[in-house]
Design a protein around this motif. Structure first.
Motif, PDB file in Angstrom:
ATOM      1  N   SER A  75      30.847 -16.729 -20.412  1.00 50.46           N
ATOM      2  CA  SER A  75      30.487 -17.727 -19.412  1.00 50.46           C
ATOM      3  C   SER A  75      29.214 -18.428 -19.851  1.00 50.46           C
ATOM      4  O   SER A  75      28.348 -17.828 -20.496  1.00 50.46           O
ATOM      5  N   SER A 119      26.357 -21.449 -15.535  1.00 51.05           N
ATOM      6  CA  SER A 119      27.445 -21.226 -14.581  1.00 51.05           C
ATOM      7  C   SER A 119      27.041 -20.198 -13.532  1.00 51.05           C
ATOM      8  O   SER A 119      26.120 -19.408 -13.724  1.00 51.05           O
ATOM      9  N   ASP A 138      28.702 -17.292 -10.528  1.00 49.37           N
ATOM     10  CA  ASP A 138      29.855 -16.466 -10.179  1.00 49.37           C
ATOM     11  C   ASP A 138      29.832 -16.136  -8.696  1.00 49.37           C
ATOM     12  O   ASP A 138      28.777 -15.814  -8.132  1.00 49.37           O
ATOM     13  N   THR A 172      34.106 -18.625 -11.376  1.00 48.43           N
ATOM     14  CA  THR A 172      32.973 -19.068 -12.166  1.00 48.43           C
ATOM     15  C   THR A 172      32.944 -20.588 -12.153  1.00 48.43           C
ATOM     16  O   THR A 172      33.939 -21.234 -12.466  1.00 48.43           O
ATOM     17  N   GLU A 203      27.190 -12.089 -17.494  1.00 48.56           N
ATOM     18  CA  GLU A 203      27.742 -13.219 -18.248  1.00 48.56           C
ATOM     19  C   GLU A 203      28.596 -12.792 -19.440  1.00 48.56           C
ATOM     20  O   GLU A 203      29.373 -13.597 -19.974  1.00 48.56           O
TER      21      GLU A 203
END
Length: 394
Positions: free
Chosen positions: A68, A72, A74, A83, A385
């Protein structure tokens, strides 16, 4: 004489046989009752041990890598991980499989969720994406700027769009077909500061804010899109007025119970056709956060007490106060399960039952972005991540 004596012996033998059968059955009954009693005691002991057991750590029972981007975010979406960033969003299951991928370009991103449904839009933009954890449901395009929105667990959505002279409330079904078009004016209705949809999409709840003679007022209104609502002007089935109250958040705990959180009180409303006031609670502290899910509403305050830095007031699906809970953990998220609630941040976690027992208070080995429950008791999915882990408390 022989026949008579023979008959008497046969009758006596038959009686002895029946007595033996009766004794055997009684013995089996006592034996069965004893076994049931022993099993009940064992089950009770196991239950007591389960209820009183305190978990001190966890083991990783599953792990997968993920990628990710640094910018970003989550969030939980049903039993999956959503995500998202300004460039797009994707949904992954607990094993890291990407279920869908949605690209877009959004500068001022607005995201709302309800169960396994998410709505993604650009504030002041024209497009809204409605998706669930399994698929992309629809894309809605408006002709005026988007100011707010909410979604229901069945995919219904309501969008607040703004025009120079009026604000509109447009409601769509899960495939993007418009169901209802409403119009409000600041001079009569006020501005729709908070909106919420029932899980089945049948009821729309709106908190209108307006100023009257220099005093801030709020009207909490309910619109029914079912057959009952067809008999009312603009589907408006009930409304409640409040003076000196700002209501920034409204929502539903079920199809029959809704809530409005104001700056000095919390209101609960009951009914799936024409809601009425169920309960009101006056507040003595400033609200820091509001969380809801699984039939519970949680409101966090700064406690001002030596019991803990924060006070969490939890209300159940009937609008009753379950209890007040104190803790010191600097939380990023709180979610509710059947028997307990979970408070966590990137490095720490607290799990407490509704009767006040701490089941777990510990740290993570990951820098956790999101945590969510599984179908197994005290088994959770956590992710940073780079990795998704399934953990079992022990």
């Amino acid at each position: 004489m022989i026949n008579k004596n023979s008959g008497s012996k046969a009758s006596s033998g038959s009686g002895d046989y029946r007595e033996k059968i009766r004794a055997h059955r009684t013995k089996n009954l006592y034996r069965a009752l004893l076994i049931i009693a022993v099993l009940g005691i064992v089950a009770l002991i196991v239950r007591i041990q389960y209820v009183n057991h305190v978990y001190t750590g966890y083991e990783v029972v599953g792990s997968v890598e993920r990628n990710s981007s640094y910018d970003s975010m989550d969030v939980r979406l049903g039993k999956s991980i959503l995500t998202y960033s300004k460039d797009g969003a994707h949904c992954s299951d607990s094993k890291g499989n990407v279920l869908w991928n949605q690209t877009y370009e959004i500068q001022d991103l607005k995201l709302v969720t309800a169960g396994s449904v998410v709505g993604i839009a650009n504030y002041n933009g024209r497009n809204i994406y409605i998706l669930n954890e399994n698929e992309q449901m629809c894309r809605i395009t408006t002709t005026m700027p988007i100011r707010n929105m909410c979604v229901a667990e069945n995919g219904t959505s309501t969008i607040v769009i703004y025009d120079t002279n009026a604000t509109y409330l447009d409601t769509y079904n899960a495939v993007g077909e418009q169901l209802y078009h409403g119009q409000t004016h600041m001079s009569n209705s006020g501005y729709p500061a908070a909106i919420g949809l029932s899980p089945n999409g049948k009821m729309l709840m709106v908190g209108y804010m307006y100023v009257d003679a220099g005093t801030v007022k709020t009207t909490v209104a309910f619109y029914n899109f079912g057959t009952v609502g067809d008999n009312y002007t603009d589907h408006l089935v009930s409304g409640f007025d409040y003076t000196d109250l700002i209501v920034p958040e409204v929502g539903f705990l079920s199809n029959t119970m809704s809530y409005a959180v104001g700056d000095n009180r919390i209101m609960f409303y009951s009914g799936d056709e024409q809601p009425s006031v169920k309960a009101e609670y006056l507040l003595d502290n400033e609200i820091l956060s509001v969380f809801s899910g699984n039939g519970h509403l949680g409101v966090v305050f700064a406690s001002g007490s030596d019991k803990g830095r924060y006070r969490l007031s939890v209300y159940n699906a009937t609008g009753d106060l379950v209890d007040d809970y104190y803790f010191d953990l600097d939380y990023t998220d709180i979610f509710f399960e059947k028997n307990d609630f979970v408070v966590y941040n990137e490095s720490e976690c607290l799990i407490r039952t509704y009767d006040g027992k701490d089941k777990f208070a510990g740290t993570f080995d990951l820098s956790v972005h999101v945590m969510m429950p599984t179908d197994k008791a005290y088994c959770y999915v956590i992710a940073d991540e780079n990795i998704i882990e399934t953990i079992q408390l022990n």
